[in-house]
Write a protein that holds these residues in place. Sequence first.
Motif, PDB file in Angstrom:
ATOM      1  N   GLN A   1      -5.272   2.447   2.976  1.00  0.00           N
ATOM      2  CA  GLN A   1      -5.509   1.818   1.520  1.00  0.00           C
ATOM      3  C   GLN A   1      -5.988   0.182   1.917  1.00  0.00           C
ATOM      4  O   GLN A   1      -4.862  -0.863   2.307  1.00  0.00           O
ATOM      5  CB  GLN A   1      -4.020   1.527   0.920  1.00  0.00           C
ATOM      6  CG  GLN A   1      -4.430   0.917  -0.142  1.00  0.00           C
ATOM      7  CD  GLN A   1      -3.313   1.721  -1.296  1.00  0.00           C
ATOM      8  OE1 GLN A   1      -2.140   2.561  -1.197  1.00  0.00           O
ATOM      9  NE2 GLN A   1      -2.778   0.381  -2.021  1.00  0.00           N
ATOM     10  N   ARG A   2      -7.027  -0.826   1.748  1.00  0.00           N
ATOM     11  CA  ARG A   2      -6.795  -2.384   1.579  1.00  0.00           C
ATOM     12  C   ARG A   2      -7.481  -2.715   0.702  1.00  0.00           C
ATOM     13  O   ARG A   2      -6.586  -2.321  -0.667  1.00  0.00           O
ATOM     14  CB  ARG A   2      -8.229  -2.718   2.085  1.00  0.00           C
ATOM     15  CG  ARG A   2      -8.742  -1.841   3.656  1.00  0.00           C
ATOM     16  CD  ARG A   2      -7.335  -2.701   4.809  1.00  0.00           C
ATOM     17  NE  ARG A   2      -7.771  -1.492   6.011  1.00  0.00           N
ATOM     18  CZ  ARG A   2      -6.698  -0.997   6.576  1.00  0.00           C
ATOM     19  NH1 ARG A   2      -6.517  -0.249   5.953  1.00  0.00           N
ATOM     20  NH2 ARG A   2      -7.230  -0.222   7.989  1.00  0.00           N
TER      21      ARG A   2
ATOM     22  N   GLY B   1      -8.247  -8.457   8.302  1.00  0.00           N
ATOM     23  CA  GLY B   1      -9.125  -6.963   7.956  1.00  0.00           C
ATOM     24  C   GLY B   1      -8.945  -6.113   8.485  1.00  0.00           C
ATOM     25  O   GLY B   1      -9.252  -5.096   7.068  1.00  0.00           O
ATOM     26  N   GLY B   2      -7.526  -5.783   9.035  1.00  0.00           N
ATOM     27  CA  GLY B   2      -7.067  -4.942   8.440  1.00  0.00           C
ATOM     28  C   GLY B   2      -6.615  -4.786   7.163  1.00  0.00           C
ATOM     29  O   GLY B   2      -5.661  -3.562   6.571  1.00  0.00           O
ATOM     30  N   ILE B   3      -6.607  -5.260   5.841  1.00  0.00           N
ATOM     31  CA  ILE B   3      -5.102  -5.457   4.910  1.00  0.00           C
ATOM     32  C   ILE B   3      -6.240  -5.794   3.728  1.00  0.00           C
ATOM     33  O   ILE B   3      -6.088  -4.953   2.801  1.00  0.00           O
ATOM     34  CB  ILE B   3      -4.435  -6.895   5.459  1.00  0.00           C
ATOM     35  CG1 ILE B   3      -3.735  -5.851   6.304  1.00  0.00           C
ATOM     36  CG2 ILE B   3      -3.282  -7.068   3.945  1.00  0.00           C
ATOM     37  CD1 ILE B   3      -2.301  -7.453   6.679  1.00  0.00           C
ATOM     38  N   PHE B   4      -7.258  -6.551   3.911  1.00  0.00           N
ATOM     39  CA  PHE B   4      -8.089  -7.404   3.333  1.00  0.00           C
ATOM     40  C   PHE B   4      -9.229  -6.640   3.045  1.00  0.00           C
ATOM     41  O   PHE B   4     -10.077  -6.894   4.349  1.00  0.00           O
ATOM     42  CB  PHE B   4      -7.825  -8.453   2.499  1.00  0.00           C
ATOM     43  CG  PHE B   4      -7.109  -9.375   2.164  1.00  0.00           C
ATOM     44  CD1 PHE B   4      -6.582  -9.451   1.322  1.00  0.00           C
ATOM     45  CD2 PHE B   4      -6.126 -10.087   3.836  1.00  0.00           C
ATOM     46  CE1 PHE B   4      -5.107 -10.103   0.942  1.00  0.00           C
ATOM     47  CE2 PHE B   4      -4.627 -10.437   3.303  1.00  0.00           C
ATOM     48  CZ  PHE B   4      -4.514 -10.654   2.142  1.00  0.00           C
TER      49      PHE B   4
ATOM     50  N   PRO C   1       1.023  -1.249  -0.267  1.00  0.00           N
ATOM     51  CA  PRO C   1      -0.432  -0.126   0.302  1.00  0.00           C
ATOM     52  C   PRO C   1       0.730   1.725   0.300  1.00  0.00           C
ATOM     53  O   PRO C   1       1.906   1.425   0.635  1.00  0.00           O
ATOM     54  CB  PRO C   1      -0.612   0.347   1.521  1.00  0.00           C
ATOM     55  CG  PRO C   1       0.277  -0.889   2.206  1.00  0.00           C
ATOM     56  CD  PRO C   1       0.703  -1.887   1.992  1.00  0.00           C
ATOM     57  N   THR C   2       0.181   2.463  -0.684  1.00  0.00           N
ATOM     58  CA  THR C   2       1.402   3.594  -0.413  1.00  0.00           C
ATOM     59  C   THR C   2       0.665   4.166   0.930  1.00  0.00           C
ATOM     60  O   THR C   2       1.360   4.920   1.115  1.00  0.00           O
ATOM     61  CB  THR C   2       0.664   4.444  -1.663  1.00  0.00           C
ATOM     62  OG1 THR C   2      -0.857   4.159  -1.670  1.00  0.00           O
ATOM     63  CG2 THR C   2       0.810   3.576  -2.858  1.00  0.00           C
ATOM     64  N   ASN C   3      -0.519   3.798   1.416  1.00  0.00           N
ATOM     65  CA  ASN C   3      -0.624   4.367   2.750  1.00  0.00           C
ATOM     66  C   ASN C   3      -1.994   3.284   3.195  1.00  0.00           C
ATOM     67  O   ASN C   3      -3.142   2.864   3.623  1.00  0.00           O
ATOM     68  CB  ASN C   3      -1.650   5.544   2.660  1.00  0.00           C
ATOM     69  CG  ASN C   3      -2.172   5.934   3.688  1.00  0.00           C
ATOM     70  OD1 ASN C   3      -2.286   5.126   5.244  1.00  0.00           O
ATOM     71  ND2 ASN C   3      -2.989   7.336   3.780  1.00  0.00           N
ATOM     72  N   HIS C   4      -0.832   2.666   4.425  1.00  0.00           N
ATOM     73  CA  HIS C   4      -1.694   1.754   5.105  1.00  0.00           C
ATOM     74  C   HIS C   4      -2.545   2.316   5.848  1.00  0.00           C
ATOM     75  O   HIS C   4      -3.270   0.547   6.238  1.00  0.00           O
ATOM     76  CB  HIS C   4      -0.063   0.279   5.647  1.00  0.00           C
ATOM     77  CG  HIS C   4       0.238   1.440   6.915  1.00  0.00           C
ATOM     78  ND1 HIS C   4       1.126   2.666   6.736  1.00  0.00           N
ATOM     79  CD2 HIS C   4       0.084   1.365   8.287  1.00  0.00           C
ATOM     80  CE1 HIS C   4       0.961   3.194   8.330  1.00  0.00           C
ATOM     81  NE2 HIS C   4       0.857   2.489   8.826  1.00  0.00           N
TER      82      HIS C   4
END
Length: 373
Positions: free
Chosen positions: A302-303, A328-331, A296-299
């Motif tokens: 961005q998901r 959940g915090g990624i996808f 991600p450019t902004n973790h």
Amino acid sequence: MQQRTAMWKSFLSPALGVPASDFKVINPYWGEAAATFAWNHASLPAQDVEKLGGADVDNLLAEILATEPSVSLEGAPPLIAVARHSLSDAVDLLWAAAAEQATASEADQLATLASAAMDYAEQNPAPSWVHEVADDRDFVARLLSLISIKEDTHHEEFGSSTGRQAVGRLREGIGRIATALPRATSTGLLAATRARAHRSLSLFLGDVLCYLQQREEHSAHAPIARTISDAIEEAHHSRTDTDPHVVVVAHSMGGNITYDLLSHLRTDLSVDVLVTVGSQVGVFAELGLFPAVAAPTNHATQRVPELPNLGRWLNIYDPDDVLAFVVGGIFASAEDYRYSTGRGLLHAHSSYFSRPSFHRTLARRLDASRAKK
């Protein structure tokens, strides 16, 4: 696998609205194509510990006693003592003990009984009669007299010879629990289970490295990837009007393989519901191990976008399972659900499917997923 399949038929088929007689379960095994150890695990530290029998029951009882200090064995047999603290824990313990020697037909009967027992335990978490029964045999008899069985065409009558044998397995389980008690409270068991955990971790690391190497060399045609993709294709071809959905339940490394297939290697495949259990998909994504997942450019905001070939994704983890991660915090749209096996750090990862309470929890989530679709 036999016990797990029986549990799925009893717990999951009603949640998905599929008659147990039409509920098809496919169990792909990719271990033969995964890690092998050229020196037969000579890399493991030596353990001067004698192997103990009945490890599953020993370990489960040991974990309950270690993690639930309020369980008192003074003046009470072990099963009753656990039931007085948690009837659901007692059901898990009894069915784990009963399943050790069960045949395939007995496994089906035991799973049906387990579903009814969990129903009762959830509706009656602290029944007064657990303080009235004299011994564990009386406890089992009273529990069986109070649970109701929903008969269907898949299961024989519980008055049949197979049904009586399944009840006999429960009574055998009482003896296994009693003989496990001295080992469950010994320091030798802890050393033995640590050795087993060390061996399991080496297998897990080997499987990860083996899979990644195979993917690099053979892509979608790699042996492990082919085993899983073939099973998903078989599931598609096996769909019927009464059993129309493809649900993949992927444990541990299986979750990583399934996501890699759906997102990169075999995007032509589709799955209605993916359930990852004790898996590492989140950490694989963070480490850049999925070709389809970009950093991600902004973790913070961005998901990873939803996959068009995946209907719903549930991720189940035990906080004590050191090999389980959230997603959940990624996808986007992936849902994390917490479930405690009660087995502690050493055994949580391999204990999800052996507990009736897990199958009940999963069934409820799948039922909710079906309602939302």
